[in-house]
Design an enzyme around this catalytic site. Structure first.
Site: not given
Ligand SMILES: NC(=O)c1ccc[n+]([C@@H]2O[C@H](COP(=O)([O-])OP(=O)(O)OC[C@H]3O[C@@H](n4cnc5c(N)ncnc54)[C@H](OP(=O)(O)O)[C@@H]3O)[C@@H](O)[C@H]2O)c1
Length: 247
Positions: A142, A156
């Site tokens: 992140s 986080y």
């Molecule tokens: N969005 C942002 O602004 C942002 C910024 C910086 C970094 N990130 C990082 O990018 C990554 C993806 O984020 P995102 O925004 O795409 O998140 P998201 O929309 O919440 O999607 C999360 C995904 O991960 C899965 N997941 C969550 N917890 C899990 C677990 N315990 N075991 C297996 N799968 C799990 C979810 O599965 P289900 O569908 O089954 O719940 C979903 O497919 C994360 O590591 C996050 O920290 C995001």
């Protein structure tokens, strides 16, 4: 037309929604067969498999909570058993644990460490047994948590910073085997975790040089570069895909 990732097999953790789903679709479009894990969203996972198959590739959705040490190893082994090999691991699954430090519960802290740190480590440990020369590991960190932290993200940020150390140490350890290990630092990206129309979105946008959230596909494009042949000499790197938020 040359298919960039023809014959390759990828495993993405957390591929049912958001950034992970975009990575799954992009690597399938690039020619890879793609397995991915999810925790609970079975319908979303099915839809991603359908999208992968529409590219003529094999898609495999695996229910595996990254907080479960047995499940993450099982996901790696099932990928190899059903898709025949493993070339690319994308450690994407992550959870946000927010709030002032006094308010972060033991449960929330344990969950964030289990998913964002221990799950990444154990998945990687299992995958490394199968990766050969040309193998690729991409971790999703992140930008805000690692480079410009903010109040309310201590737990986080701590977990995401741990993945930075893992990335650099493993790049050294696995380099002699021809395996690259890199870290992508997304900034504000429009997903369920951080919707571009949320109450706090305008405050985040005000820090972004380009003035807009990333799409999940923006992050997936950088994964695609790192795992392809053009990324062969990039390892141990942290690449921000944050629209200039940390410029
Ligand atoms: N969005 C942002 O602004 C942002 C910024 C910086 C970094 N990130 C990082 O990018 C990554 C993806 O984020 P995102 O925004 O795409 O998140 P998201 O929309 O919440 O999607 C999360 C995904 O991960 C899965 N997941 C969550 N917890 C899990 C677990 N315990 N075991 C297996 N799968 C799990 C979810 O599965 P289900 O569908 O089954 O719940 C979903 O497919 C994360 O590591 C996050 O920290 C995001």
């Amino acid at each position: 037309m040359t298919v960039r990732l023809a014959g390759r097999v990828a495993l993405i953790t957390g591929g049912s929604r958001g950034i992970g789903a975009a990575v799954a679709r992009r690597l399938a479009a690039d020619g890879a067969d793609v397995a991915f894990t999810y925790r609970s969203a079975a319908d979303s996972a099915k839809a991603v498999v359908t999208d992968i198959e529409a590219y003529g590739r094999v898609g495999l959705a695996i229910s595996a909570d990254s907080a479960d040490p047995v499940a993450v190893v099982g996901a790696v082994e099932r990928t190899v058993a059903e898709l025949g090999r493993l070339d690319i691991l994308v450690n994407n699954a992550g959870v946000f644990a927010g709030g002032p430090i006094e308010s972060v519960s033991l449960d929330a802290l344990d969950r964030a460490v289990a998913v964002n740190v221990r799950g990444v480590y154990l998945t990687t440990q299992a995958a490394v047994r199968h990766l050969g020369d040309g193998g690729r590991i991409v971790n999703i960190g992140s930008s805000f948590a690692s480079r410009v932290a903010a109040p309310g993200v201590s737990a986080y940020a701590m977990t995401k910073s741990a993945v930075n150390g893992l990335t650099r140490a493993l790049a050294r350890e696995l380099g002699p085997r021809g395996i690259t290990v890199n870290l992508i630092l997304p900034g504000s990206t429009d997903t369920d975790m951080n919707p571009a129309d949320s109450a706090g979105a305008d405050a985040q946008r005000s820090h972004i040089a380009l003035g807009r959230y990333a799409t999940p596909a923006d992050v997936a494009a950088t994964v695609s570069y790192l795992v392809g042949a053009d990324g062969r000499h990039v390892t141990g790197a942290s690449i921000a895909v944050d629209g200039g938020s940390t410029a």
